[in-house]
Design an enzyme around this catalytic site. Sequence first.
Site, PDB file in Angstrom:
ATOM      1  N   HIS A 138      11.978  32.904   0.272  1.00  0.00           N
ATOM      2  CA  HIS A 138      10.544  33.170   0.097  1.00  0.00           C
ATOM      3  C   HIS A 138       9.683  32.102   0.754  1.00  0.00           C
ATOM      4  CE1 HIS A 138      10.017  30.068  -3.034  1.00  0.00           C
ATOM      5  NE2 HIS A 138      11.172  30.489  -3.540  1.00  0.00           N
ATOM      6  N   CYS A 154      16.092  28.639  -5.092  1.00  0.00           N
ATOM      7  CA  CYS A 154      15.706  29.566  -4.042  1.00  0.00           C
ATOM      8  C   CYS A 154      15.624  28.852  -2.691  1.00  0.00           C
ATOM      9  CB  CYS A 154      14.365  30.214  -4.379  1.00  0.00           C
ATOM     10  SG  CYS A 154      14.466  31.394  -5.742  1.00  0.00           S
TER      11      CYS A 154
END
Length: 178
Positions: A138, A154
């Site tokens: 992301h 992440c």
Amino acid sequence: MLGALSSAFLPASLAQAHKRVFKLDPRFEPQTVRFSGYSPGTLVVDPGNHFLYLQTSRTTARRYGVGVGRAGLAFRGSATIGRKAKWPSWTPTKNMIRREPGKYARYAKGVPGGPGNPLGSRALYLYRSGRDTMYRIHGTTQPSSIGRSVSNGCIRMINAHVEDLYERVPVGAKVVVL
């Protein structure tokens, strides 16, 4: 004078961001590099060197700089892109809230998508065996985290870079995190 005046009309968080100038190390800019070993279309994340590769041919890849999970929190192994989202909403996981309640509990009901959202402008959701792993590739509101191991697991990218990747990678693409 105009810069100082215009930042007076911004919310405090945006005014601070406006004052800080961030310069990305050129090695973390997207670029074509020699790379092999995977089928074209495969995403390969090298957390130790803070790079994500999109294999584009047998011998080349588009390389991006990334920020990755700090020790003990990183995703490893294979996955597929199970879904993609523009300006995604974000909700911290139960583990994030348990580890750092002072930081994350207030967001337990989620944060809508937009420029202040921690997932940034795009998200690619990692799935394994048809199930969401809760790990993402992301964008980020913290560009200085690129090239570092600081996230909750992440894979973070500069917003413009994840937007580029988003357009190049379909749902179903294979992801390998070394």
